[in-house]
Design an enzyme around this catalytic site. Structure first.
Site, mmCIF file in Angstrom:
data_model
loop_
_atom_site.group_PDB
_atom_site.id
_atom_site.type_symbol
_atom_site.label_atom_id
_atom_site.label_comp_id
_atom_site.label_asym_id
_atom_site.label_seq_id
_atom_site.Cartn_x
_atom_site.Cartn_y
_atom_site.Cartn_z
ATOM 1 N N LYS A 179 2.942 21.625 15.402
ATOM 2 C CA LYS A 179 3.895 20.559 15.101
ATOM 3 C C LYS A 179 3.389 19.761 13.898
ATOM 4 O O LYS A 179 2.491 18.943 14.029
ATOM 5 C CB LYS A 179 4.101 19.623 16.286
ATOM 6 C CG LYS A 179 5.350 18.770 16.054
ATOM 7 C CD LYS A 179 5.304 17.394 16.663
ATOM 8 C CE LYS A 179 4.747 16.318 15.780
ATOM 9 N NZ LYS A 179 5.503 15.987 14.565
ATOM 10 N N GLU A 254 -9.322 14.837 15.633
ATOM 11 C CA GLU A 254 -9.850 14.469 14.306
ATOM 12 C C GLU A 254 -9.068 13.247 13.874
ATOM 13 O O GLU A 254 -7.888 13.346 13.556
ATOM 14 C CB GLU A 254 -9.621 15.609 13.295
ATOM 15 C CG GLU A 254 -10.309 16.908 13.627
ATOM 16 C CD GLU A 254 -11.804 16.867 13.393
ATOM 17 O OE1 GLU A 254 -12.306 15.858 12.840
ATOM 18 O OE2 GLU A 254 -12.485 17.826 13.772
ATOM 19 N N CYS A 288 -8.595 11.191 5.389
ATOM 20 C CA CYS A 288 -9.281 10.597 6.542
ATOM 21 C C CYS A 288 -10.714 10.195 6.211
ATOM 22 O O CYS A 288 -11.209 9.191 6.688
ATOM 23 C CB CYS A 288 -9.267 11.567 7.707
ATOM 24 S SG CYS A 288 -9.821 13.204 7.242
ATOM 25 N N GLU A 388 -8.447 0.985 8.782
ATOM 26 C CA GLU A 388 -8.063 2.080 7.891
ATOM 27 C C GLU A 388 -6.749 1.725 7.212
ATOM 28 O O GLU A 388 -5.751 1.487 7.880
ATOM 29 C CB GLU A 388 -7.909 3.365 8.701
ATOM 30 C CG GLU A 388 -7.610 4.551 7.833
ATOM 31 C CD GLU A 388 -7.446 5.840 8.634
ATOM 32 O OE1 GLU A 388 -6.685 5.843 9.607
ATOM 33 O OE2 GLU A 388 -8.099 6.833 8.271
#
Ligand code: NAP
Ligand code: MG
Length: 500
Positions: A179, A254, A288, A388
């Site tokens: 997905k 992750e 990331c 973040e």
């Protein structure tokens, strides 16, 4: 305009409700293709197909060599469509064509090849050390696939993230339902067209395009799914872990990061200045592992920051992503643009010093562009240094002592990556060992080795991707004990329950 379909059980099909939508280029804000909108029922069909394929042993029962042969063939087909992949990847997510042609597609394909090769080297039979049992026995580990694996991926590196999930899962004998992120489904849809041309049995690879909160949820809660491999935000990762918990699924995550780039006093400016900028602004900071907290010693702070600002002005070119001269594109969506802009406002309010950027480039009226932004004199406890942002925003933090800098690097909920910049390699290695993250580069950034483990400490994740570490996450270790003492009298332990 091209219209893509779902790929379930080896066939392209419409979503059950027949709904399609456009996907947009964040550079031009124009529609580029029509994509299906899957609902829960489509996910259920894909899960059933993957389950049936796994249980039939059409794929898991094949030898590793045979699976590898078919995956190399798939790779050849992908190679035939290489240019299409490069263009789609750039248009769909706002990557520059320079990046998708030099990095995403060729490196993604190279990773796929390296992962298949590494899978071939993992023995399905692993002998165990001798133990002095009372009877003579033969003990070994049989490495087996986990079963039906779900891959859920983000929008920042759609092709690469797909490869990181599909290649190891399939090479190790699992079946897969992928997905992709709703913002960037196109390279996955083209990948499905390549799978359809390859000799991969029906149901082994399935592709669902739909929203995370409906389709993604169904994939995570289904009792027919054995493993979830998720890449995305820590917030959603936490939910995924909870959803998987109900049926004790194997889960690898992750997640996000707020990685430090630690400049030592003896760093070579020529590499550290460019490297810290590359570490942050590559793909507009939507990576990331981006090194978004740059720690610089007080003694060299002014000079270092001065050189960074000069380099940005001279070297970073925002513009049309299809132009090879462009080095920075837009952020992926209007929503992401708004999030990044709100963090820039937060930074200003917190009292950080806005050194450059912080706004939309004056010469561009279309596309979700944000200038490369640097805040100076940031404190590690400000929100722009803790959270973040996932955009082109760098926080530069001044430090006095190295020990204090290392502690500040580690003072964050994330632990994905980081870098140390120094001319003294031995010292840099000692510092790298003290940084609590899954990857540390020394005098470099973002270079990913497909055979090295990649993953997060702390709230940056669970498990590892890539290399043997990552491949084994798609297997279970089964112990088989073969007792060679075939006579009843050799087995006194049976008498633990008998008294005759
Ligand atoms: P995200 O919002 O967490 O979404 C990631 C994926 O999860 C998308 O496919 C999304 O689908 C799906 N999803 C959303 N809600 C879900 C739910 N309730 N159940 C199941 N699936 C759900 O992340 P993003 O904004 O796409 O990507 C940025 C994040 O990814 C950043 O935090 C970044 O650090 C992280 N990331 C980590 C790595 C790594 O290797 N550690 C690599 C790349 C990115 P929809 O698109 O339909 O919402
Ligand atoms: Mg798009």
């Amino acid at each position: 305009m091209d219209r893509y379909q779902l790929f379930i059980d080896g066939k392209f099909c419409d979503p059950e409700k027949g709904v399609y939508r456009y996907t947009y280029d964040p550079c031009t804000e124009l529609p580029i293709a029509e994509v299906p909108v899957a609902e829960t029922a489509d996910a259920t069909r894909a899960i059933a197909a993957a389950r049936k394929a796994f249980d039939s042993r059409s794929w898991s029962g094949m030898s590793v060599k045979e699976r590898a042969k078919r995956l190399y063939r798939l790779l050849d087909i992908i190679k035939e469509h290489e240019e299409e992949f490069m263009k789609l990847e750039a248009m769909d997510g706002g990557s520059t064509i320079k990046k998708t042609s030099m990095m995403d597609i060729p490196v993604g394909m190279e990773h796929m090849r390296l992962l298949i090769e590494a899978a071939e080297r993992i023995p399905s039979y692993e002998p165990l050390p001798w133990i002095d049992f009372p009877s003579v026995s033969w003990n070994f580990v049989n490495r087996e696939p986990i079963g039906v694996c779900v891959g859920i991926i983000p929008w920042n590196f759609p092709f690469m993230m797909l490869v990181w999930k599909v290649a190891p899962a399939l090479a190790m004998g699992n079946t897969v339902i992928m997905k992709p992120a709703s913002d960037t489904p196109l390279s996955a849809l083209l990948f499905a067209r390549c799978v359809a041309e390859a000799d991969i049995p029906p149901g082994v690879f399935n592709l669902i395009i739909g929203s995370g909160s409906t389709v993604g949820r169904e994939l995570c809660v289904s009792p027919l799914v054995d493993k979830i491999a998720f890449t995305g935000s820590t917030e959603v990762g936490r939910e995924v872990m909870k959803m998987g918990a109900e049926t004790i699924k194997k889960v690898t995550l992750e997640l996000g990061g707020k990685s430090p780039s630690l400049v030592l006093e003896d760093a070579d400016f020529s590499v550290a200045v460019d490297g810290c900028l590359f570490g942050t602004f590559f793909h507009q900071g939507q990576v990331c592992e981006s090194g978004t907290r740059c720690f610089v010693p007080e003694s060299i702070y002014d000079e270092f920051v001065g050189q960074m600002l000069a380099k940005i002005k001279k070297g970073i070119v925002l513009g049309d992503t299809m132009d090879f001269g462009t080095t920075m594109g837009p952020v992926v969506s209007k929503a992401q643009y708004n999030t990044v802009m709100s963090y820039i406002e937060i930074g200003k309010k917190e009292g950080a010093e806005l050194l450059c950027g912080g706004k939309r480039p004056a010469h561009m009226d279309k596309g979700h562009f944000i200038e490369p932004t640097i805040f100076g004199n940031v404190k590690n406890d400000m929100r722009i240094a803790r959270e973040e942002i996932f955009g082109p925003v760098l926080s530069v933090i001044k430090y006095k002592s190295l020990l204090d800098a290392i502690n500040q690097c580690n003072d964050n909920i994330y632990g994905l990556a980081g870098a140390v910049w120094s001319s003294d390699i031995q010292k840099a290695i000692e510092v790298a060992k003290q940084i609590r993250t899954g990857t540390v580069w020394i005098n470099d950034y973002h270079l990913l080795n497909a055979l090295a483990p990649f993953g997060g400490y702390k709230q940056s994740g669970v498990g590892r991707e890539l290399g043997t570490y990552g491949l084994k996450e798609y297997t279970q270790a089964k112990h088989i004990h073969v007792d060679l003492g075939t006579k009843r009298e050799t087995k006194f332990w049976f008498d633990y329950i008998f008294n005759d």
